[in-house]
Motif scaffolding. Structure first.
Motif, short mmCIF file in Angstrom:
data_model
loop_
_atom_site.label_atom_id
_atom_site.label_comp_id
_atom_site.label_asym_id
_atom_site.label_seq_id
_atom_site.Cartn_x
_atom_site.Cartn_y
_atom_site.Cartn_z
N SER A 1 0.95 -1.22 0.36
CA SER A 1 0.02 0.00 0.23
C SER A 1 0.87 1.68 0.21
O SER A 1 0.36 2.39 -0.21
CB SER A 1 -0.91 0.41 1.29
N PHE A 2 2.04 0.83 0.37
CA PHE A 2 2.72 1.95 0.33
C PHE A 2 4.07 2.28 -0.36
O PHE A 2 4.68 3.58 -0.41
CB PHE A 2 3.82 2.25 2.13
N SER B 1 -2.16 3.68 0.54
CA SER B 1 -2.09 4.08 1.85
C SER B 1 -2.44 5.53 2.06
O SER B 1 -3.15 5.88 3.81
CB SER B 1 -0.61 4.74 2.78
#
Length: 237
Positions: free
Chosen positions: A21-22, A29
């Motif tokens: 997600s990052f 994120s």
């Protein structure tokens, strides 16, 4: 160690998606808040359903694989399920729709939705006395009708395709929960309350239940994301 099994299933379901997600080309994120609001809102309904079915004996949980902490009559691991599973599914949806054009044309989507609604209503009618089957197919028919004909969402086709792509992972996770590879299932089902048709150890109703869960998570995720009016993620070639 067995007492941590359901907790570990939740953890391994979500951890890879959470890490990615990052990633700078994904940046999911940035939408954690929207996802959490969506999953909590949808989770309220599904947890209430879950708690009711547990109370009346439609299904129950094997303490051998649980921490032993319960809220609303449900294991804490079951509550986490309604965050971890949607997170992985919404993350996958976000990634695929960011990098690929998966939209369906109106006619195929209309046909697909109408066929699904009709089939779900027929199945729910023929299994009136089996509450898991009846409730799952009836509510899914209602959800599809509301999303498509009232809320006018345009993504049911592509979400259904993505859910199909997620099916191997779903079968692996839900397979363990329903007893695949274990001495006894983590989640047990009353045979009088569902059709009895299983995919490996998984009641076929579970696939429809999961489909409805993801549809509403996507709906509220997109709703909250639109409300926030965050800029579209730019992806370098």
């Amino acid at each position: 160690m067995e007492h941590y099994l359901y907790l570990l299933i939740n953890f391994f379901t979500v951890i890879v998606c959470f890490i990615f997600s990052f990633h700078p080309k994904i940046q999911f994120s940035r939408y954690f808040k929207e996802f959490l609001w969506a999953s909590l809102l949808v989770g309220i309904v599904f947890i209430a359903w879950d708690a009711w079915f547990t109370k009346i004996g439609v299904w129950w949980f094997n303490d051998k694989y649980l921490l032993g902490i319960r809220l609303f009559g449900l294991p804490v691991e079951e509550l986490l399920f309604f965050i971890c599973i949607p997170f992985s599914c919404v993350f996958t949806y976000f990634c695929l729709t960011t990098f690929f054009k998966l939209d369906w044309k109106p006619l195929p989507q209309n046909i697909f939705v109408i066929v699904c609604i009709a089939a779900s209503l027929v199945i729910s009618y023929f299994f009136l006395e089996r509450i898991y089957t009846f409730m799952t197919f009836l509510s899914t028919a209602g959800s599809l009708f509301i999303l498509h004909f009232i809320l006018k969402v345009k993504w049911i086709g592509k979400v259904s395709f993505i859910y199909l792509l997620l099916m191997p992972g779903f079968l692996m996770v839900n397979g363990i929960l329903t007893g695949t590879g274990l001495e006894s299932p983590i989640v047990n089902y009353n045979p009088d309350e569902f059709i009895g048709l299983r995919i490996l150890t998984i009641p076929v109703e579970d696939t429809v239940y999961g489909y409805e869960l993801i549809l509403w998570n996507i709906f509220f995720f997109e709703l909250f994301r639109k409300t926030e009016k965050q800029p579209v993620v730019e992806v370098e070639a």
